[in-house]
Design a protein around this motif. Structure first.
Motif, short mmCIF file in Angstrom:
data_model
loop_
_atom_site.label_atom_id
_atom_site.label_comp_id
_atom_site.label_asym_id
_atom_site.label_seq_id
_atom_site.Cartn_x
_atom_site.Cartn_y
_atom_site.Cartn_z
N SER A 1 -1.35 14.43 -3.82
CA SER A 1 -1.59 14.02 -5.21
C SER A 1 -3.04 14.35 -5.54
O SER A 1 -3.85 14.57 -4.63
N GLU A 2 -3.33 14.39 -6.81
CA GLU A 2 -4.72 14.62 -7.20
C GLU A 2 -5.54 13.40 -6.79
O GLU A 2 -5.05 12.27 -6.81
N CYS A 3 -6.82 13.61 -6.44
CA CYS A 3 -7.63 12.53 -5.87
C CYS A 3 -7.85 11.37 -6.83
O CYS A 3 -8.14 10.26 -6.39
N ASP A 4 -7.69 11.57 -8.13
CA ASP A 4 -7.91 10.49 -9.08
C ASP A 4 -6.62 9.76 -9.47
O ASP A 4 -6.60 8.97 -10.40
N GLU A 5 -5.52 10.02 -8.75
CA GLU A 5 -4.24 9.38 -9.03
C GLU A 5 -4.02 8.23 -8.04
O GLU A 5 -3.32 8.37 -7.04
N SER A 6 -4.61 7.08 -8.33
CA SER A 6 -4.55 5.97 -7.37
C SER A 6 -3.16 5.38 -7.22
O SER A 6 -2.75 5.03 -6.10
N ARG A 7 -2.38 5.27 -8.30
CA ARG A 7 -1.05 4.67 -8.19
C ARG A 7 -0.12 5.51 -7.31
O ARG A 7 0.55 4.96 -6.43
N PRO A 8 -0.05 6.85 -7.51
CA PRO A 8 0.78 7.64 -6.60
C PRO A 8 0.30 7.55 -5.14
O PRO A 8 1.12 7.47 -4.22
N GLN A 9 -1.00 7.52 -4.94
CA GLN A 9 -1.52 7.42 -3.57
C GLN A 9 -1.13 6.09 -2.94
O GLN A 9 -0.74 6.04 -1.76
N ASP A 10 -1.21 5.01 -3.71
CA ASP A 10 -0.78 3.70 -3.20
C ASP A 10 0.70 3.74 -2.83
O ASP A 10 1.11 3.19 -1.80
#
Length: 139
Positions: free
Chosen positions: A99-108
């Motif tokens: 995921s793009e580094c600024d996409e916190s919800r997908p990373q979570d």
């Protein structure tokens, strides 16, 4: 109850409309190679998971998308678990996504589903922020 299945050619128009990040050739390719899963309830498609194989070997989840109004209801998790099971049964020992580094919800979401961050790359001219990669080892 949500049913997870491979799409048929009759689902192509829906996929072209909803998976607008890729063109018709890629959608057709993924349908032909069974690299899509769709979630359907009472005949209505609620979301999809598209994947390919990194280096032709490692299952790579390219995109998972659930339609507005159906998010946070277990549809994405059902898609992911069906894909994980299919990949495990095909002999995969590792899954990959990003995921793009600024996409916190997908990373979570990736972390909640057992993925660990493994690194990032910058793609100048393609993305304005780095892409973060995640791996999940399968037992």
């Amino acid at each position: 109850m949500v049913e997870i299945a491979k799409p048929g050619q009759g689902d192509k128009e829906w996929l072209l409309r909803e998976d607008h990040h890729v063109g018709e050739a890629w959608v057709s390719r993924c349908i032909d190679l069974d690299e899509y899963l769709i979630a359907r309830e009472e005949g209505e498609i609620l979301g999809f998971l598209r994947f390919s194989r990194f280096w032709g070997r490692i299952p790579y989840m390219e995109m998972i998308r659930v339609l507005d109004g159906h998010r946070r209801s277990g549809v994405g998790t059902a898609l992911f678990l069906a894909w994980e099971t299919e990949m495990r049964e095909s002999g995969a020992r590792l899954l990959m996504t990003s995921s793009e580094c600024d996409e916190s919800r997908p990373q979570d979401w990736h972390r909640r589903n057992g993925f660990s961050e493994t690194g990032s790359i910058e793609l100048p001219g393609i993305q304005t922020v780095p892409e973060v990669f995640f791996l999940k080892k399968l037992d």
